[in-house]
Design an enzyme around this catalytic site. Structure first.
Site, mmCIF file in Angstrom:
data_model
loop_
_atom_site.group_PDB
_atom_site.id
_atom_site.type_symbol
_atom_site.label_atom_id
_atom_site.label_comp_id
_atom_site.label_asym_id
_atom_site.label_seq_id
_atom_site.Cartn_x
_atom_site.Cartn_y
_atom_site.Cartn_z
ATOM 1 N N TYR A 181 3.329 9.787 -0.548
ATOM 2 C CA TYR A 181 4.404 9.188 0.253
ATOM 3 C C TYR A 181 5.771 9.422 -0.416
ATOM 4 O O TYR A 181 6.813 9.232 0.211
ATOM 5 C CB TYR A 181 4.201 7.678 0.468
ATOM 6 N N ASP A 193 0.846 -1.195 0.000
ATOM 7 C CA ASP A 193 0.000 0.000 0.000
ATOM 8 C C ASP A 193 0.883 1.247 0.000
ATOM 9 O O ASP A 193 1.566 1.544 0.980
ATOM 10 C CB ASP A 193 -0.884 -0.009 1.260
ATOM 11 N N LYS A 216 -2.635 5.921 -4.519
ATOM 12 C CA LYS A 216 -3.750 6.816 -4.203
ATOM 13 C C LYS A 216 -3.633 8.145 -4.941
ATOM 14 O O LYS A 216 -2.524 8.637 -5.179
ATOM 15 C CB LYS A 216 -3.790 7.087 -2.684
ATOM 16 N N HIS A 219 -7.600 9.722 -1.938
ATOM 17 C CA HIS A 219 -6.908 9.715 -0.646
ATOM 18 C C HIS A 219 -7.709 10.399 0.473
ATOM 19 O O HIS A 219 -7.731 9.917 1.605
ATOM 20 C CB HIS A 219 -5.532 10.386 -0.806
HETATM 21 P P1 NAD Z 1 0.858 1.602 11.825
HETATM 22 O O1 NAD Z 1 -0.271 1.534 12.788
HETATM 23 O O2 NAD Z 1 1.086 0.506 10.849
HETATM 24 O O3 NAD Z 1 2.117 1.894 12.713
HETATM 25 C C1 NAD Z 1 3.415 1.828 12.220
HETATM 26 C C2 NAD Z 1 4.360 1.904 13.424
HETATM 27 O O4 NAD Z 1 4.072 0.850 14.338
HETATM 28 C C3 NAD Z 1 5.808 1.677 13.002
HETATM 29 O O5 NAD Z 1 6.405 2.884 12.594
HETATM 30 C C4 NAD Z 1 6.418 1.131 14.272
HETATM 31 O O6 NAD Z 1 6.739 2.215 15.125
HETATM 32 C C5 NAD Z 1 5.272 0.376 14.891
HETATM 33 N N1 NAD Z 1 5.361 -1.096 14.673
HETATM 34 C C6 NAD Z 1 5.170 -1.805 13.514
HETATM 35 N N2 NAD Z 1 5.298 -3.113 13.728
HETATM 36 C C7 NAD Z 1 5.588 -3.262 15.048
HETATM 37 C C8 NAD Z 1 5.837 -4.375 15.885
HETATM 38 N N3 NAD Z 1 5.794 -5.623 15.414
HETATM 39 N N4 NAD Z 1 6.124 -4.150 17.190
HETATM 40 C C9 NAD Z 1 6.155 -2.895 17.700
HETATM 41 N N5 NAD Z 1 5.911 -1.788 16.962
HETATM 42 C C10 NAD Z 1 5.629 -1.974 15.644
HETATM 43 O O7 NAD Z 1 0.701 3.029 11.068
HETATM 44 P P2 NAD Z 1 0.737 3.514 9.566
HETATM 45 O O8 NAD Z 1 2.021 3.189 8.919
HETATM 46 O O9 NAD Z 1 0.318 4.922 9.577
HETATM 47 O O10 NAD Z 1 -0.438 2.669 8.869
HETATM 48 C C11 NAD Z 1 -0.208 1.564 8.024
HETATM 49 C C12 NAD Z 1 -0.340 1.944 6.569
HETATM 50 O O11 NAD Z 1 -1.637 2.527 6.321
HETATM 51 C C13 NAD Z 1 0.611 3.050 6.103
HETATM 52 O O12 NAD Z 1 1.940 2.614 5.974
HETATM 53 C C14 NAD Z 1 -0.057 3.469 4.825
HETATM 54 O O13 NAD Z 1 0.198 2.523 3.807
HETATM 55 C C15 NAD Z 1 -1.527 3.434 5.233
HETATM 56 N N6 NAD Z 1 -2.034 4.775 5.664
HETATM 57 C C16 NAD Z 1 -3.027 5.357 4.958
HETATM 58 C C17 NAD Z 1 -3.532 6.594 5.310
HETATM 59 C C18 NAD Z 1 -4.628 7.217 4.512
HETATM 60 O O14 NAD Z 1 -4.974 8.385 4.739
HETATM 61 N N7 NAD Z 1 -5.215 6.503 3.569
HETATM 62 C C19 NAD Z 1 -3.008 7.274 6.421
HETATM 63 C C20 NAD Z 1 -1.980 6.665 7.144
HETATM 64 C C21 NAD Z 1 -1.516 5.411 6.772
#
Ligand code: NAD
Length: 278
Positions: A51, A46, A76, A107
């Site tokens: 990004y 994704d 997106k 988005h």
């Molecule tokens: P997430 O909830 O996936 O959190 C990521 C963070 O969690 C990492 O930086 C790390 O600090 C921690 N983490 C990951 N694996 C872990 C583990 N096993 N143990 C401990 N900590 C851990 O947050 P995200 O990246 O914002 O969301 C996931 C994906 O969603 C994004 O990468 C993106 O592709 C998407 N996204 C979309 C939107 C949108 O507006 N459509 C907004 C934000 C994110």
């Protein structure tokens, strides 16, 4: 490790329920990170224009040698491209080095700009042209979805709505609206973006202990049992492997409900009404 299940979308296409997100993965690091994720076994990536890492993602895909048909790639449409989705998708495909994406998403609705309904029509044309196999939205509230679903003729129903969702912020009004209309829920920030102490919430810590899993695995497993599509982000190989290793255990009904009951309206990122073009 058991296989990642697929979910059937309302247009008949299949999406792996667990993927890999690359928000905040720097373009310089994206090729390494996505290559490691593909090696770990992820097949659903994704990304988004905003990004700034589509080129790195594309290089990793190309170098992986994995057959295109085995991959599920989402990107997106950024807010200031809503008036020109055609050029925006062409440019994303160019950066990704792909002929099509599996899923193209608006988005944010950016209501004040007043362009998302027309943009949605354009995405319908891109789907017809085969440039996006499926189309959907992110961060849409029921009032925005009503506007996509109500024009005359046969509306195209988004296959997914990708929204902020984690145990303390579940957006149940939005998820109920979507599920009753065949729109799957993609949960972004499935781990709360690491912005609060989710892993020490008692039901999560307890279930982790009971199953010999990490709290992160318990939270991701909870999403899977909720029926959410997720793509947690990490730059570390060990965590990529850890976050996939969630298909060999199941939360009991009691454990599941206790996590479900953590809801407390704890949004950690922007609200759709706050995000506009400038
Ligand atoms: P997430 O909830 O996936 O959190 C990521 C963070 O969690 C990492 O930086 C790390 O600090 C921690 N983490 C990951 N694996 C872990 C583990 N096993 N143990 C401990 N900590 C851990 O947050 P995200 O990246 O914002 O969301 C996931 C994906 O969603 C994004 O990468 C993106 O592709 C998407 N996204 C979309 C939107 C949108 O507006 N459509 C907004 C934000 C994110």
């Amino acid at each position: 490790m058991s296989e990642i299940p697929n979910i059937k979308l309302n247009d008949g296409n299949l999406i792996p329920q667990l993927g890999f997100g690359v928000f905040k993965v720097d373009e310089n690091d994206a090729e390494r990170v996505v290559s490691e994720a593909l090696e770990a076994g992820y097949r659903h990536i994704d990304t988004a224009k905003i990004y700034g890492n589509e080129e790195g993602v594309g290089r990793a895909i190309e170098k992986s040698g994995i057959d295109r048909s085995e991959l599920f790639i989402t990107t997106k449409l950024w807010n200031d491209d809503q008036k020109n989705p055609k050029d925006a998708l062409d440019a994303s495909l160019e950066r990704l080095g792909l002929d099509y994406v599996d899923l193209y998403l608006i988005h944010w609705p950016c209501e004040k700009q007043g362009a998302y309904v027309d943009a949605w029509e354009e995405l319908g044309k891109q789907r017809e042209a085969g440039l996006a196999k499926s189309i959907g939205v992110c961060n849409f509230l029921p009032k925005h979805l009503d506007n996509l679903l109500s024009p005359g003729g046969e509306p195209i129903v988004p296959v997914v709505n990708q929204i902020e969702l984690h145990p303390t912020y579940q957006q149940r009004e939005v998820t109920e609206y979507c599920r009753s209309r065949g729109i799957e829920i993609e949960a972004w920030g499935p781990l709360g973006q690491g912005k609060y102490d989710l892993f020490n919430e008692e039901p999560i810590a307890q279930a982790a202990k009971a199953h010999g899993k990490t709290p992160a695995q318990v939270v991701l497993r909870w999403h899977i049992q909720e029926g959410n599509i997720i793509f947690p982000k990490t730059s570390h190989k060990e965590r990529m492997v850890e976050n996939m290793d969630i298909f060999d255990f199941e939360l009991t009904d009691e454990e599941f409900l206790k996590i479900h009951d953590l809801e407390r309206g704890n949004r950690v990122a922007a609200h759709p009404d706050e995000v506009d073009v400038d």
